[in-house]
Enzyme design. Structure first.
Site, short mmCIF file in Angstrom:
data_model
loop_
_atom_site.label_atom_id
_atom_site.label_comp_id
_atom_site.label_asym_id
_atom_site.label_seq_id
_atom_site.Cartn_x
_atom_site.Cartn_y
_atom_site.Cartn_z
N GLU A 1 2.76 -9.93 0.32
CA GLU A 1 1.72 -9.24 -0.13
C GLU A 1 0.18 -9.75 0.43
O GLU A 1 0.15 -11.14 0.72
CB GLU A 1 1.72 -8.81 -1.61
CG GLU A 1 0.60 -8.16 -2.24
CD GLU A 1 0.19 -6.83 -1.90
OE1 GLU A 1 0.01 -6.64 -0.62
OE2 GLU A 1 0.14 -5.80 -2.45
N ASP B 1 -4.14 -9.19 -7.21
CA ASP B 1 -5.63 -9.06 -7.97
C ASP B 1 -5.09 -8.84 -9.48
O ASP B 1 -4.85 -9.73 -10.03
CB ASP B 1 -6.21 -8.04 -7.29
CG ASP B 1 -7.33 -7.74 -7.64
OD1 ASP B 1 -8.38 -8.58 -7.95
OD2 ASP B 1 -8.05 -6.62 -7.68
N ASP C 1 -9.15 -5.20 3.96
CA ASP C 1 -10.07 -4.23 4.52
C ASP C 1 -11.01 -4.09 3.37
O ASP C 1 -10.97 -4.22 2.04
CB ASP C 1 -9.38 -2.93 4.75
CG ASP C 1 -8.85 -2.12 3.28
OD1 ASP C 1 -8.21 -2.82 2.62
OD2 ASP C 1 -9.43 -0.90 3.04
N PHE D 1 -15.23 -9.97 -3.45
CA PHE D 1 -14.20 -9.04 -2.32
C PHE D 1 -14.12 -9.55 -1.23
O PHE D 1 -15.39 -9.98 -0.53
CB PHE D 1 -14.74 -7.85 -2.51
CG PHE D 1 -13.98 -6.65 -1.98
CD1 PHE D 1 -13.04 -6.31 -2.68
CD2 PHE D 1 -14.24 -6.38 -0.62
CE1 PHE D 1 -12.14 -5.17 -2.36
CE2 PHE D 1 -13.15 -5.44 -0.33
CZ PHE D 1 -12.34 -4.69 -1.12
N GLY E 1 -2.54 -4.01 4.15
CA GLY E 1 -3.25 -5.03 3.97
C GLY E 1 -2.39 -6.31 4.46
O GLY E 1 -2.92 -7.48 4.86
#
Ligand code: IMP
Ligand code: MG
Length: 183
Positions: free
Chosen positions: A98, A102, A158, A151, A43
């Protein structure tokens, strides 16, 4: 691909400005340090490649790939190392790069693991932060943008391994999830 996007949250220009600012701050803070940027695959690759070019001091880079265990074990925050660092981090000032913080479980585990290897210091730089979703006490030292509990995809992030190549960050249409659930 564009048809699957409901709303653009952050444009390419906005992301560029945010990354530039983070790079300037890191440049200032790590002037006399031995900076090792550690990108967490996959990510953070897009963020990493832009961030490192906005940093104006000598630095080294490395990559780690991790995956969370199945849902049962996930709550314990255990992650599996798929690719470890190439080097010994003793003496380095490690900056974990990062995409999004979350629940914080992944980074919490990773911080403990890397601390045990005795680096000079460890800090976290995340592009996005979803503070509402946090399950453990972990705070980013550098963060780009706070995001709501939605999201998001694009700029490396992704859904089902896709949409990482979008140059902006957006929210997917609900029917994309529903279509996938039916398959
Ligand atoms: P954590 O351990 O719950 O903090 O997991 C963070 C990881 O979950 C990130 O590195 C992403 O891979 C993934 N993730 C969390 N939220 C999103 C999102 O909104 N879009 C895409 N990936 C996400
Ligand atoms: Mg992911």
């Amino acid at each position: 691909m564009m048809n699957d996007i409901e709303e653009v949250l952050f444009s390419e220009e906005k992301l560029k400005a945010v990354v530039k600012q983070l790079g300037a701050q890191i440049t200032e803070d790590y002037k006399d340090r031995r900076l090792l940027m550690v990108s967490i695959l996959k990510g953070s690759v897009v963020f990493m490649s832009d961030l490192m070019r906005s940093i104006d001091i000598k630095c080294e880079i490395d990559f780690m790939a991790v995956s969370s265990y199945g849902s049962g074990v996930k709550s314990s925050g255990t992650v599996r190392i798929l690719k470890d660092l190439d080097r010994d981090i003793r003496g380095y000032d490690v900056l974990i790069v990062e995409d999004i913080l979350d629940s914080g479980m992944t980074l919490n585990y990773l911080m403990d693991l890397l601390y045990a290897r005795n680096p000079n210091s460890i800090r976290i730089c995340t592009l996005f932060d979803k503070p509402e979703r946090r399950k453990v006490d972990i705070y980013p030292d550098y963060k780009g943008l706070e995001v709501p509990d939605k999201f998001i995809v694009g700029y490396g992030l992704d859904y089902d391994e896709k949409y990482r190549n979008l140059p902006f960050v957006g929210v997917l249409k609900p029917e994309v999830y529903m279509k996938n659930n039916k398959e």
